[in-house]
Design a protein around this motif. Structure first.
Motif, mmCIF file in Angstrom:
data_model
loop_
_atom_site.group_PDB
_atom_site.id
_atom_site.type_symbol
_atom_site.label_atom_id
_atom_site.label_comp_id
_atom_site.label_asym_id
_atom_site.label_seq_id
_atom_site.Cartn_x
_atom_site.Cartn_y
_atom_site.Cartn_z
ATOM 1 N N SER A 198 0.860 -0.962 -0.132
ATOM 2 C CA SER A 198 0.305 0.235 0.341
ATOM 3 C C SER A 198 1.213 1.407 0.244
ATOM 4 N N LYS A 199 0.504 2.290 0.373
ATOM 5 C CA LYS A 199 0.868 4.014 0.777
ATOM 6 C C LYS A 199 1.461 4.031 1.632
ATOM 7 N N SER A 200 2.260 4.976 1.945
ATOM 8 C CA SER A 200 3.043 5.205 3.674
ATOM 9 C C SER A 200 1.591 5.744 4.019
ATOM 10 N N ASP A 201 2.140 6.063 5.162
ATOM 11 C CA ASP A 201 1.263 5.831 6.479
ATOM 12 C C ASP A 201 1.989 7.215 7.565
ATOM 13 N N PRO A 202 2.216 8.235 6.637
ATOM 14 C CA PRO A 202 2.964 9.229 6.707
ATOM 15 C C PRO A 202 2.405 10.085 8.472
ATOM 16 N N PHE A 203 3.645 10.523 9.130
ATOM 17 C CA PHE A 203 3.590 11.102 10.231
ATOM 18 C C PHE A 203 4.428 12.740 10.512
ATOM 19 N N CYS A 204 4.103 13.433 10.606
ATOM 20 C CA CYS A 204 5.018 14.704 11.391
ATOM 21 C C CYS A 204 5.652 15.435 12.394
ATOM 22 N N VAL A 205 7.139 14.959 12.752
ATOM 23 C CA VAL A 205 7.255 15.579 14.240
ATOM 24 C C VAL A 205 8.194 16.899 14.262
ATOM 25 N N ALA A 238 -1.968 9.481 9.073
ATOM 26 C CA ALA A 238 -2.396 9.405 7.628
ATOM 27 C C ALA A 238 -2.152 8.364 6.931
ATOM 28 N N ILE A 239 -3.639 7.356 6.736
ATOM 29 C CA ILE A 239 -3.174 6.278 6.580
ATOM 30 C C ILE A 239 -3.504 6.080 5.255
ATOM 31 N N ASN A 240 -1.841 5.422 4.934
ATOM 32 C CA ASN A 240 -2.164 4.940 3.016
ATOM 33 C C ASN A 240 -2.168 6.690 1.801
ATOM 34 N N ASN A 241 -1.340 7.596 2.862
ATOM 35 C CA ASN A 241 -2.002 8.831 2.286
ATOM 36 C C ASN A 241 -0.066 9.709 1.488
ATOM 37 N N LEU A 242 -0.224 9.488 0.327
ATOM 38 C CA LEU A 242 1.186 10.550 -0.290
ATOM 39 C C LEU A 242 1.202 11.424 0.063
ATOM 40 N N ASN A 243 -0.338 12.133 0.601
ATOM 41 C CA ASN A 243 -0.515 13.734 -0.160
ATOM 42 C C ASN A 243 -1.399 14.204 1.841
ATOM 43 N N PRO A 244 -0.092 14.173 2.339
ATOM 44 C CA PRO A 244 -1.603 14.560 3.381
ATOM 45 C C PRO A 244 -1.560 15.680 3.974
ATOM 46 N N VAL A 245 -2.804 15.172 4.566
ATOM 47 C CA VAL A 245 -3.105 17.165 5.114
ATOM 48 C C VAL A 245 -3.318 16.460 6.599
ATOM 49 N N PHE A 246 -2.573 17.577 8.170
ATOM 50 C CA PHE A 246 -2.600 16.595 9.097
ATOM 51 C C PHE A 246 -2.996 17.876 9.864
#
Length: 544
Positions: free
Chosen positions: A38-45, A63-71
């Motif tokens: 699947s796609k990455s599950d990004p978070f920002c620190v 953000a689950i399965n999302n390469l263009n996250p808006v946190f």
């Protein structure tokens, strides 16, 4: 590099310190895909640099399965104008439920100062990997917003035919304004003055923060109570009514709003009871009390110029006792002052091109004395690229000039004032000029300098003077109008205090960032004071 010691309010905090909370929103685009199925599950620190180490401030949601996250989860951080606050935004692909970052795949990072973020308002930059190479096509967007409600409500109130409460005279009425707390209880937030012996009072217009009156919610109920003042403290209740700020704001453009002032006890007792008088809102309007950060977020640029004293009293720069001698560490008090102030201000100027001027030296080829010359020897383009460019131009020019005199400040002040005068013609809060003068001693043209400062006080301009060496700086203290209003030799008063003087010797053994904190402490106040005096709102301001 001088970095802030703490993101929390650690020192004295008052009107002279620009401390406010900033909310940072983060989004990403085209992030690296680290997952196979699947796609990455990004978070920002978010990290803040403290004492040379990165300290975690907070994390967004994943953000689950999302390469263009808006946190959705925001970062809130204390903003200190007079400090360098270095930030690192690091993105990770969540692989496990562990809180340890090494358990997750690294997607890239971006490092900058908080000053760069707020001066840009919205910043999009490429992400880089640990080795400095691009993290694919990944980018990060950071948006800054000040967390404060700067709205102010202004009210003009009067009464008509209020109940008579005094035996020998009429009433002495005053008003109280109450707002409702979370517990449902009413809390006093404002009291007017007492108007003696009248049933038709006209109270003085007053203003207060909208947050104080209704927590910034114009639909929130406000209770207004009217009393008759008694010297013994047993004030007699006349009546009350409830309304909202939204309703009171209908009283504008000569349209008055009337409210019946009611006494519930009298209402119950008498069927014929109508009211205990009328309270009239003559006018009500909401305006904004703009902060320094409002102007910066609105697009105001801080235009930085340096003026350097090359008079003979500094000593031969080749002599280790000279104030211009560059020690084996590659620095001296002049360079230390340039770095301390310039490193902070450069974040607030998009092109980071700064004029650097010298005075009090003889210049080649004819060795005439100049009190206003470009230290890069290019009079048509005296600009240096960033603080580093100023430092390089300074070091390069030392062998090519002869230190002379006298110590004249007015030519350089007038030089910057000419540009500030052009900015005034725009009639927008777009530019504010800061002149840093670094000097070793007594001013020769004190009358002309005083006159130049008084004229400059009418312009979008501030002057910072750093005194190096061990001279008597009493004259500099005189120019810094903290304790008295500066006057020109003609008797004209300065429109506002625009000079901040500090002797470098007081900071020789202090951490690097302390000098910047001291010299820049008054600057936010000077910027807002100037634009408010001219009724200039931030360029991109929202209506109240």
């Amino acid at each position: 590099m001088a970095y802030t010691l703490s993101p929390m309010p650690g020192g004295p905090i008052g009107t002279q310190y620009c401390v406010t909370k900033v909310e940072l929103s983060v989004s990403g685009e085209n992030l690296l895909d680290r997952d196979v199925t699947s796609k990455s599950d990004p978070f920002c620190v978010l990290f803040l640099e403290l004492n040379g180490k990165w300290v975690e401030i907070g994390r967004t949601e994943t953000a689950i399965n999302n390469l263009n996250p808006v946190f959705g989860r925001k970062f809130v951080i204390d903003y200190h104008f007079e400090e360098i606050q270095k930030l690192k935004f690091a993105l990770f692909d969540q692989d496990k439920s562990s809180s340890q970052l090494y358990e997750h795949d690294f997607l890239g990072e971006f490092t900058c100062t908080l000053g760069v973020v707020v001066s840009s308002k919205k910043l999009t930059r490429p992400l880089v990997l640990g080795n400095g190479k691009p993290a694919g096509k990944g980018t990060i967007t950071i948006t800054a917003q000040e967390l404060s409600d700067n709205r102010v409500i202004s009210l003009t109130m009067m009464g008509r035919k209020l109940d008579k409460k005094d035996f020998f005279g009429k009433s002495d009425p005053y008003l109280e304004f109450h707002k409702q707390g979370d517990d449902g209880k009413w809390m006093l937030v404002h009291r007017t003055e007492v108007i003696k012996n009248t049933l038709d009072p006209v109270w003085k217009p007053f203003s207060m923060p909208l947050v104080s009156l209704c927590d910034g919610d114009v639909e929130k109920p406000v209770k207004i109570m009217c009393y008759d003042y008694d010297n013994d403290g047993g004030h007699d209740f006349i009546g009350e009514f409830q309304t909202t700020v939204a309703k009171m704001c209908e009283a504008q453009n000569a349209i008055e709003l009337e409210f019946e002032c009611l006494n519930p006890k009298k209402q119950k007792k008498k069927k014929s009871y109508r009211n205990s008088g009328i309270i009239i809102v003559k006018s009500c309007w909401i305006s904004r009390d703009y902060s320094f950060l409002d102007y910066i977020l609105g697009g105001c640029q801080l235009m930085f110029t340096v003026g350097i004293d090359f008079t003979a009293s500094n000593g031969n720069p080749r002599d280790p006792t000279s104030l211009h001698y560059i020690n084996p560490m590659g620095t001296n008090e002049y360079l230390a002052a340039i770095w301390a102030v310039g490193q902070i201000i450069q974040d607030y100027d998009t092109d980071k091109m700064f004029p650097a001027l010298g005075f009090g030296a003889q210049l080649p080829p004819d060795w005439k004395v100049s009190h206003e010359f470009a230290i890069n020897f290019n009079p048509t383009n005296p600009f240096c690229s960033g603080v580093e460019g100023i430092a390089q131009a300074y070091s390069s020019c030392l062998p090519h000039i002869r230190f002379y005199g006298p110590t004249n400040f007015s030519p350089i002040i007038n030089h910057v004032a000419r540009f500030a005068s052009q900015a005034v013609q725009q009639e927008v809060a777009a530019q504010y000029f800061i002149l840093l003068i670094i000097t070793d001693g007594v001013i020769s043209d004190m009358d002309e300098t005083r006159h130049a400062i008084v004229q400059a006080s009418k312009l979008p301009m501030s002057i910072i003077i750093v005194g190096v060496g061990n001279a008597d700086f009493a004259a500099m203290e005189f120019l810094d109008g903290d304790n008295r209003i500066l006057r020109s030799y003609t008797g004209e008063e300065a429109a506002r205090d625009i000079v901040q003087f500090v002797p470098f010797r007081e900071f020789r053994n202090a951490p690097k960032e302390t000098l910047a904190k001291s010299v820049l402490a008054e600057l936010p106040q000077q910027v807002t004071q100037y634009f408010k005096q001219r009724n200039l709102a931030p360029i991109n301001s929202e209506p109240a």
